[in-house]
Each structure stands twice: as structure tokens, then as C-alpha cells.
Scaffold this active site. Structure first.
Site, PDB file in Angstrom:
ATOM      1  N   HIS A  16      77.343   7.831  15.122  1.00 16.83           N
ATOM      2  CA  HIS A  16      78.781   7.903  15.445  1.00 16.83           C
ATOM      3  C   HIS A  16      79.608   8.208  14.194  1.00 16.83           C
ATOM      4  O   HIS A  16      80.675   7.627  13.998  1.00 16.83           O
ATOM      5  CB  HIS A  16      79.246   6.589  16.087  1.00 16.83           C
ATOM      6  CG  HIS A  16      78.761   6.390  17.491  1.00 16.83           C
ATOM      7  ND1 HIS A  16      79.386   6.938  18.583  1.00 16.83           N
ATOM      8  CD2 HIS A  16      77.704   5.691  17.966  1.00 16.83           C
ATOM      9  CE1 HIS A  16      78.728   6.588  19.693  1.00 16.83           C
ATOM     10  NE2 HIS A  16      77.695   5.845  19.342  1.00 16.83           N
ATOM     11  N   ASP A  47      75.004   1.202  16.936  1.00 17.04           N
ATOM     12  CA  ASP A  47      74.549   1.575  18.277  1.00 17.04           C
ATOM     13  C   ASP A  47      74.261   3.079  18.350  1.00 17.04           C
ATOM     14  O   ASP A  47      74.755   3.860  17.551  1.00 17.04           O
ATOM     15  CB  ASP A  47      75.612   1.218  19.311  1.00 17.04           C
ATOM     16  CG  ASP A  47      76.920   1.950  19.080  1.00 17.04           C
ATOM     17  OD1 ASP A  47      77.314   2.100  17.906  1.00 17.04           O
ATOM     18  OD2 ASP A  47      77.552   2.394  20.058  1.00 17.04           O
ATOM     19  N   GLU A  48      73.467   3.455  19.325  1.00 17.87           N
ATOM     20  CA  GLU A  48      73.214   4.859  19.693  1.00 17.87           C
ATOM     21  C   GLU A  48      72.918   5.742  18.475  1.00 17.87           C
ATOM     22  O   GLU A  48      73.379   6.878  18.397  1.00 17.87           O
ATOM     23  CB  GLU A  48      74.404   5.410  20.488  1.00 17.87           C
ATOM     24  CG  GLU A  48      74.577   4.679  21.814  1.00 17.87           C
ATOM     25  CD  GLU A  48      75.824   5.106  22.584  1.00 17.87           C
ATOM     26  OE1 GLU A  48      75.764   5.137  23.821  1.00 17.87           O
ATOM     27  OE2 GLU A  48      76.864   5.388  21.960  1.00 17.87           O
ATOM     28  N   ALA A  49      72.126   5.217  17.542  1.00 12.72           N
ATOM     29  CA  ALA A  49      71.741   5.991  16.351  1.00 12.72           C
ATOM     30  C   ALA A  49      70.516   6.838  16.687  1.00 12.72           C
ATOM     31  O   ALA A  49      69.468   6.742  16.038  1.00 12.72           O
ATOM     32  CB  ALA A  49      71.478   5.045  15.183  1.00 12.72           C
ATOM     33  N   HIS A  50      70.674   7.700  17.689  1.00 14.03           N
ATOM     34  CA  HIS A  50      69.527   8.450  18.206  1.00 14.03           C
ATOM     35  C   HIS A  50      69.041   9.517  17.231  1.00 14.03           C
ATOM     36  O   HIS A  50      67.902   9.997  17.357  1.00 14.03           O
ATOM     37  CB  HIS A  50      69.892   9.108  19.541  1.00 14.03           C
ATOM     38  CG  HIS A  50      70.410   8.150  20.575  1.00 14.03           C
ATOM     39  ND1 HIS A  50      69.870   6.901  20.761  1.00 14.03           N
ATOM     40  CD2 HIS A  50      71.429   8.260  21.464  1.00 14.03           C
ATOM     41  CE1 HIS A  50      70.533   6.274  21.737  1.00 14.03           C
ATOM     42  NE2 HIS A  50      71.481   7.075  22.173  1.00 14.03           N
TER      43      HIS A  50
END
Length: 517
Positions: free
Chosen positions: A262, A325-328
Site C-alpha cells: 500500500h 496488510d495485503e503485502a502481496h
């Protein structure tokens, strides 16, 4: 003559009937408050605020400030002077006194001669004032003189919170909201004894806080938002004004810089933060998971240190949220390495780490708090990982997305919001118990609850209100009220009674068919 006399008698009788039929004004019952108080003992005569009412406060700065706050609510609608005094009896009295109230508890005593709110700490006094507001007619919230009468039911309320952390989150990154808009939200939160406002200050779409050592973060990274609008950012003075205003409502600001994912707004602002040394373009869409800081570059940690140092210096609260979060686009190995290096930086500058619950897949620092945003049907292994961290000492803030994400649509027809976590009607957002929600997590690990409002589709104050109300008061009740008071059928009646107050305050809301408005 007889006919005239007969007509006069009929008119008189009709007038007498009309007068007799007019209902006597009733005070709001003590048990009609949201969040539900810990203990309510009704009894005795109500107190009536009149032209002769005075607000007596202890001769301390905090008590005077709370007294002025209360007077600021009551004076416009009652038309009364309501002077602040430090001596004399009767009227409304705000007292700071040692007692079994804790940091935020209070006692409210009401009878024919007056209302007294007693607390050990100013925060408790302030929360007691919110209860008093709800015991007065909704018209008390209006800014012009109203007819009254201004009755407060007789009896005693003794009250203190179940959890110390009762939060809401406002995403100011996807769409930017001004200082005035954030202040307005703070006032809405304060009415329901919420004591934390988590500000999501950075994301792919915008960087919203000025950092002196990295000026392009705000100047360039904050120059847009979802949909391509002009964005915006807070100067340090702006941010400090928000912090001060929140403190005057006994809310603590929890700032978040989301990392290592993000981060497109930061990556677009400084090419050196990218592994390939090339800055991507600014982003105005709504996809997630495509950006990452470069974990192996030393400059990344210079950046992190500077940002945390400058933000911690203007944040008097104890917490600093580092996202996670969401550290894809970050490998698991790199994610663990990054979190291992960043968490000590937060501690170095005197703050306690909060991160989204994915941090439990790394090594949460001692004292760190994980914010759980999973669903009822989240993978069992992921839930077990969070529960194990809680067993090992990591605190938990519960923000289950399919329960209390305020940006989730109420129904398929809701014009705003998203539905990736499902549809969240009012009953669903209220009808769960934080104390036993996450299997395997000890009750002692639960620090409280937080209701996030992500703003991909939220642009105006009216949008904020519509998605926040009527769900937020229920979340506030989950955080404040004893589990023994938790009952949907009773709550929905108390919730319905809040609507005229919202209307008086100019707060729009979703008229859920589940609530007997």
C-alpha cells in the site's frame, strides 16, 4: 339564547377535552442510553433544567473545560444562560473525586434538586456528559431555542467500559478529508464514548501527512486520490489541530503509515524507494496488493526511520500503526525481515506497535497489538495463527470485516460501499461478542474493537454519515457495555430512539428495516 349558551358549553367542553388529552412530557428513561450503562437504578423525581440552573464545576482546568463544553450544547437550544460556577448547590454538578470509577467510568445521580456527575478522571466526567445529553430530549442538540421542557429522569447510573480500546478508523488516503471534516467525525464518535480515532494516512492513492525530511511525499504523493481528484494533505499544524481537538473530546489519535505494501504514493514520490530505481506513476484506482517498499535497500529504512520519528514527535498518544496488510508483492521472507527491522524503530521513538493481523505471521514485538480484520469464514489456519500470537502475549483489536467494516454495503441496493466481505446489516454488525469471537484467543488478549471506514466510494460528510449510522453506535456498545447487557431485541429499541437526535444534529442515516424507527 339557549342555543348560544349550548354552543359555548360545547366549545368549553371541547377545549377541556383537548387540554385533558395533551400528554404530560416524560423524561427519557435511564436505560435508554447507547452504549448501555453498566448499572441503572431508576427512581425518584426528575430534574428540570430551568432559567435558574447553573453548572457547578470543580475549580480545575479540565472540569471547567468540560463544563463549558456542556454549556455549549445546552445554551443554544434552551435559551438559558447556564453560568459556570465553582460554589453553591443544585443545578448540574460536575465533580472529580476519588472512587471506584477507573480511568473512564462515572456515576450520574439525578433527582428533583439537580444532576451530579462524579468521576475520578476527566475522561469519565466527559463520558458522563454524553450520557446526560442522551437523557435530555433530542431537541437539545439544535442550535436555536426550542420549547422544552428539559427533564432528566430520576435515579442513578454507575458506568465504566468493558474495553479500554474503543475505536473507529477513517481512511483519508483513498479520498482526502479536511480538518473540519475530521473534527465533525470526532464529535459524532464522542457521543458514543469512542476513545480512539485511527487515521489511515498513507496508501497507494495518497500520502496525507507532511514529512519535512521527505517533502515530496505530501506535495506530490498527496496530490491526487481515487478517481483522480486533487487529493490533499495535512500540514503538521493541521495534524496537531486534529490531535488537540480529539483530546478535547477524550479521543486519542492513532496514526497509520501502511507498509511495506500500500505504498505506491511513496514510491511515486521517490524513485530511490523502488528496487529498480524507477518511480511508478501516481495511482487513482482501487486495486490492492501491487506495491512494495524495497526491503533490501538501506534507503528504505532511512525513510521509515524519518517518517516514524517525525510522526511520533507530533503524536502524543501511545500508538503508531504500521499497516502490514495485503503485502502481496512482498515475499514472506522479505515481509518478516521488514517487520523485524521496523518494529524496533517504533519502540525507539516511544510508541507501541499496532499492525494489521498479518503481522502475526512474522514476529510481533513484545507489547505489539494485532488488528484482526478477517471474516467469520476466514481460513482456520490464519485464525489459529492470530490466536497463537494472542496466547503468546500479542494484544488484539477486533475489526472483523464482515461485522464492523463500515464501508460494507447494508444491502445489495446500498448506493455506496463495497461487498467483498458480504452485506452487513445493522443486526449483523451488533450481534456478536468480542470476548469469544476468535476461537483460541484468550479473553485477556482482547484490547477492544474498532470500526474502520475505507473510503474508495466515500467522498462527502453525508457519505460518511450514511455508512456510519446506524452501525457505529452498536460497535461502540460492544466496546463499552458489559456482555450481560448484550441483547439485540432490547438494543434495536434503544437504537431507534437515537434517530431524532441524529436528525437534530444533521446526521443522515440508513433507515434499516431491522430497526423499529
Amino acid at each position: 339564547m339557549a342555543r348560544v349558551l349550548g354552543c359555548l358549553l360545547l366549545v368549553a367542553a371541547a377545549g377541556a377535552f383537548t387540554v385533558a388529552a395533551a400528554p404530560a412530557p416524560k423524561a427519557t428513561p435511564l436505560d435508554r442510553v447507547v452504549p448501555a450503562p453498566a448499572s441503572v437504578t431508576p427512581g425518584g423525581s426528575p430534574y428540570r433544567i430551568t432559567r435558574g440552573t447553573r453548572i457547578r464545576v470543580d475549580d480545575t482546568r479540565e472540569a471547567r473545560r468540560i463544563g463549558e463544553y456542556l454549556a455549549g450544547i445546552l445554551r443554544p437550544s434552551t435559551g438559558y444562560l447556564l453560568p459556570l460556577v465553582t460554589h453553591g448547590g443544585g443545578g448540574i454538578q460536575l465533580r472529580l473525586s476519588k472512587g471506584p470509577f477507573g480511568a473512564e467510568g462515572y456515576r450520574l445521580d439525578s433527582g428533583r434538586d439537580g444532576v451530579t456527575i462524579t468521576a475520578a478522571e476527566p475522561a469519565g466526567l466527559f463520558h458522563g456528559v454524553q450520557t446526560l445529553r442522551q437523557l435530555l430530549p433530542p431537541a437539545v442538540e439544535k442550535k436555536s431555542v426550542q420549547p422544552g421542557p428539559w427533564l432528566v429522569s430520576g435515579g442513578t447510573i454507575t458506568d465504566s467500559p468493558r474495553y479500554a480500546y474503543r475505536g473507529a478508523m477513517l481512511d483519508v488516503s483513498r479520498h482526502f478529508f479536511t480538518v473540519a471534516q475530521v473534527k465533525r467525525y470526532i464529535d459524532e464518535l464522542a457521543l458514543y464514548k469512542v476513545n480512539k480515532l485511527h487515521l489511515h494516512l498513507s496508501d497507494d492513492q495518497g500520502w496525507r501527512i507532511a514529512i519535512d525530511s521527505w517533502p515530496r511525499l505530501a506535495a506530490y504523493g498527496g496530490s491526487t486520490e481515487v478517481g483522480g481528484g486533487q487529493g490533499g494533505h495535512y500540514t503538521k499544524a493541521d495534524y496537531q489541530e486534529i490531535v488537540r481537538y480529539a483530546a478535547s473530546r477524550y479521543l486519542e489519535i492513532v496514526p497509520e503509515i501502511d507498509m511495506p505494501g500500500h505504498t505506491n504514493a511513496a514510491l511515486a514520490s521517490y524513485a530511490d524507494l523502488n528496487c529498480n530505481g524507477t518511480a511508478p506513476p501516481l495511482y487513482t484506482g482501487t486495486d490492492v496488493g501491487f506495491s512494495s517498499l524495497c526491503v533490501d535497500k538501506d534507503v528504505t529504512y532511512d525513510f521509515v526511520d524519518d517518517v516514524i520519528r517525525e510522526l511520533a514527535a507530533i503524536t502524543p498518544g501511545r500508538y503508531l500503526h504500521i499497516g502490514g496488510d495485503e503485502a502481496h508483492s512482498t515475499s514472506h521472507e522479505d515481509y518478516v525481515k521488514f517487520m523485524d527491522r521496523v518494529q524496533p524503530v517504533v519502540a525507539k521513538y516511544g510508541k507501541t506497535v499496532i499492525a494489521w493481523h498479518q503481522i502475526t505471521g512474522a514476529h510481533p514485538a513484545k507489547g505489539a497489538i494485532a488488528q484482526y480484520w478477517g471474516l467469520d469464514d476466514t481460513d482456520a489456519a490464519e485464525k489459529a495463527q492470530v490466536a497463537k500470537a494472542a496466547q503468546n502475549g500479542t494484544g488484539l483489536i477486533l475489526s472483523p470485516a464482515d461485522r464492523i467494516y463500515l464501508d460494507m454495503k447494508y444491502t445489495l441496493d446500498t448506493p455506496l460501499g463495497q461487498d467483498w466481505a458480504g452485506l452487513v446489516e445493522v443486526k449483523r454488525s451488533y450481534d456478536w461478542d468480542p470476548g469469544n469471537y476468535l476461537a483460541g484467543a484468550p479473553g485477556s488478549a482482547i484490547r477492544g474493537v474498532e470500526a474502520p471506514l475505507w473510503t474508495e466510494t466515500i467522498v462527502t460528510d453525508a457519505d460518511i454519515d450514511y455508512m456510519t449510522f446506524p452501525r457505529l453506535p452498536g460497535v461502540a456498545e460492544l466496546g463499552w457495555s458489559p456482555a450481560s447487557t448484550h441483547d439485540w431485541d432490547a438494543y434495536k429499541v434503544r437504537l431507534a430512539a437515537q434517530a431524532p437526535r441524529w436528525e437534530a444534529l444533521g446526521i443522515g442515516y440508513y433507515r434499516s428495516p431491522q430497526v423499529p424507527w
